[in-house]
Design a protein around this motif. Structure first.
Motif, short mmCIF file in Angstrom:
data_model
loop_
_atom_site.label_atom_id
_atom_site.label_comp_id
_atom_site.label_asym_id
_atom_site.label_seq_id
_atom_site.Cartn_x
_atom_site.Cartn_y
_atom_site.Cartn_z
N ILE A 35 0.84 -1.20 0.00
CA ILE A 35 0.00 0.00 0.00
C ILE A 35 0.87 1.25 0.00
CG2 ILE A 35 -1.69 1.33 1.34
CD1 ILE A 35 -2.74 -1.34 2.43
N ALA A 36 1.97 1.23 0.77
CA ALA A 36 2.87 2.38 0.85
C ALA A 36 3.52 2.65 -0.50
CB ALA A 36 3.95 2.13 1.91
N MET A 37 3.93 1.58 -1.20
CA MET A 37 4.52 1.75 -2.53
C MET A 37 3.50 2.31 -3.51
SD MET A 37 7.18 -1.34 -3.34
CE MET A 37 6.09 -2.68 -2.93
N LEU A 38 2.28 1.83 -3.42
CA LEU A 38 1.22 2.29 -4.31
C LEU A 38 1.01 3.80 -4.16
CD1 LEU A 38 -1.12 1.59 -6.30
CD2 LEU A 38 -2.58 1.36 -4.27
N ILE A 39 0.99 4.27 -2.92
CA ILE A 39 0.81 5.70 -2.66
C ILE A 39 1.95 6.51 -3.27
CG2 ILE A 39 0.72 7.47 -0.84
CD1 ILE A 39 -0.57 5.31 0.96
N GLY A 40 3.18 6.02 -3.06
CA GLY A 40 4.34 6.73 -3.60
C GLY A 40 4.35 6.76 -5.11
N ILE A 41 4.02 5.63 -5.74
CA ILE A 41 4.04 5.54 -7.21
C ILE A 41 3.01 6.48 -7.83
CG2 ILE A 41 3.51 4.04 -9.17
CD1 ILE A 41 4.68 1.71 -7.49
N ILE A 42 1.78 6.43 -7.33
CA ILE A 42 0.72 7.25 -7.92
C ILE A 42 0.98 8.73 -7.71
CG2 ILE A 42 -1.73 7.83 -7.80
CD1 ILE A 42 -2.31 4.91 -7.21
N ALA A 43 1.35 9.11 -6.50
CA ALA A 43 1.55 10.53 -6.19
C ALA A 43 2.69 11.13 -7.00
CB ALA A 43 1.84 10.69 -4.69
N ALA A 44 3.81 10.40 -7.12
CA ALA A 44 4.98 10.96 -7.80
C ALA A 44 4.84 10.94 -9.32
CB ALA A 44 6.23 10.20 -7.38
N SER A 45 4.02 10.03 -9.85
CA SER A 45 3.90 9.89 -11.30
C SER A 45 3.39 11.14 -11.99
CB SER A 45 2.96 8.72 -11.64
OG SER A 45 3.53 7.48 -11.28
N PHE A 46 2.58 11.93 -11.28
CA PHE A 46 1.94 13.08 -11.92
C PHE A 46 2.65 14.42 -11.66
CE2 PHE A 46 -1.42 9.92 -11.56
CZ PHE A 46 -2.02 9.99 -12.82
N VAL A 47 3.71 14.41 -10.85
CA VAL A 47 4.38 15.67 -10.49
C VAL A 47 4.90 16.41 -11.71
CG1 VAL A 47 6.30 16.71 -9.23
CG2 VAL A 47 4.98 14.85 -8.18
N PHE A 48 5.60 15.69 -12.58
CA PHE A 48 6.18 16.33 -13.77
C PHE A 48 5.53 15.86 -15.08
CE2 PHE A 48 9.75 16.75 -10.73
CZ PHE A 48 9.87 18.14 -10.75
N SER B 220 9.03 6.89 -10.66
CA SER B 220 8.23 6.75 -9.43
C SER B 220 8.32 5.33 -8.88
CB SER B 220 6.77 7.10 -9.72
OG SER B 220 6.64 8.41 -10.18
N VAL B 221 8.23 4.34 -9.77
CA VAL B 221 8.35 2.94 -9.34
C VAL B 221 9.74 2.69 -8.76
CG1 VAL B 221 8.33 0.54 -10.12
CG2 VAL B 221 6.65 2.15 -11.04
#
Length: 337
Positions: A58-71, A221-222
């Motif tokens: 779950i923690a990885m999922l949050i990090g992947i989704i959140a960071a994917s859209f930054v740039f 992100s991954v």
């Protein structure tokens, strides 16, 4: 901001979010008694892992989704496709983990239930790629030819998805193993995408998606999420990713290949994942046909464990092999384009 700098910042953001999320999640999982139930027929050395918090994916999922859209910028279809792919399979893994914890056993969804749900998710993802992204091809390594499959792209992509997701899940049996191998694979994709975007290598056909900038950010992100999770998942693991994380990582790697036409490179760089699945197929087939086992235990990493190798030695061996295989996949790409 320089594109390379954006990649590094994305990795750092994914790392920070996943690290913080893990620090918050682990105590919550402990309090909820969301501990791993270790199989009685597994290696006896794993019995000490009983009760270790799981569902850390779950923690990885949050990090992947959140960071994917930054740039991410411009057409976000690739990013949205990758995120939907990850979410679809993460949901199945989450349900499987949830049933294991609720029923206090090592088995969650029944085999047929898992297969049906995975088929539905794979069909959804394959149709999105074919009808939404309008992709119907894969690049053939070395030849630089594009294999246009038409509607046949859908069952082909479904097969690759199911094979990859379940192979990653089978490999997730030792501390840091699946995460470490995924980290190396995603880093390889990241290097390929980076070189393609900055023009260091040129795609041989305009039909290949030359603008991989958004997929590069997803891949970064991954990578960052895996690095952060390893801080808690290396031996002795403080948390396991569970099917929630294994399905997410398998789906993420496959999404990278689907969106860029590089699906056929996955079996090369991810051969250690494939090897886990093959070892299980051989073991089950041999036992049913001959009544004899080929390996001490399957998947293959348990065979090495029962042969006297420590968890750390097996994981290190897998990661070294993956580095070499990923280098081979990169060279295949380099000579292809």
């Amino acid at each position: 901001m320089n594109f390379t700098v954006q990649i590094l910042v994305t990795i750092l953001i994914a790392f920070a979010i996943t690290f913080i999320a893990s620090k918050i999640l682990i105590p919550i999982l402990k309090k909820a008694k969301a501990g791993q139930h270790v199989r009685d027929d597994g290696p006896q050395t794993h019995l000490v892992k009983e009760g270790t918090p799981t569902m850390g994916g779950i923690a990885m999922l949050i990090g992947i989704i959140a960071a994917s859209f930054v740039f991410s910028s411009g057409d976000l279809n690739d990013t949205l496709f990758a995120v939907v792919t990850v979410l679809a399979f993460t949901a199945i893994g989450f349900l499987d983990d949830g049933l294991k914890l609720f029923k206090k056993r090592s088995l969650g969804l029944r085999a047929w239930q898992k297969i049906v749900l995975q088929l539905v998710a794979a069909a959804l993802v394959a149709c999105l790629a074919y009808y939404w992204l309008e992709i119907d091809f894969v690049m053939i390594p070395v030849s630089a030819q594009l294999w246009h499959m038409g509607a046949g792209f859908i069952p082909f992509t479904m097969f690759v998805l199911l094979a990859m997701v379940n192979s990653v899940n089978l490999t997730d049996g030792l501390d840091g193993l699946a995460t470490g191998v995924t980290l190396i694979n995603s880093s390889t994709f990241l290097l390929i995408f980076l070189l393609s975007v900055i023009g260091a290598v040129g795609m041989s056909s305009a039909e290949i998606l030359t603008d991989m900038s958004n997929m590069t950010m997803f891949t970064a992100s991954v990578t960052g999420a895996c690095i952060a999770f390893l801080c808690f998942n290396v031996h002795p693991a403080k948390v396991f990713m569970g099917d929630t994380g294994a399905f997410a990582l398998g789906a993420a790697l496959t999404a990278m290949g689907i969106a860029t036409g590089l699906q056929l490179f996955l079996p090369v760089m991810g051969f250690m994942f494939v090897l886990s699945a093959i070892s299980v197929i051989i073991q089950v087939g041999s036992f049913k046909l001959r009544g004899k086992r080929v390996f001490r235990m399957a998947p293959l990493h348990h065979h090495f464990e029962l042969g006297g190798a420590s968890e750390t030695q097996v994981v290190t061996g897998y990661m070294i092999a993956t580095v070499l295989l990923s280098a081979g996949a990169f060279l295949l790409f380099f000579f292809t384009v």
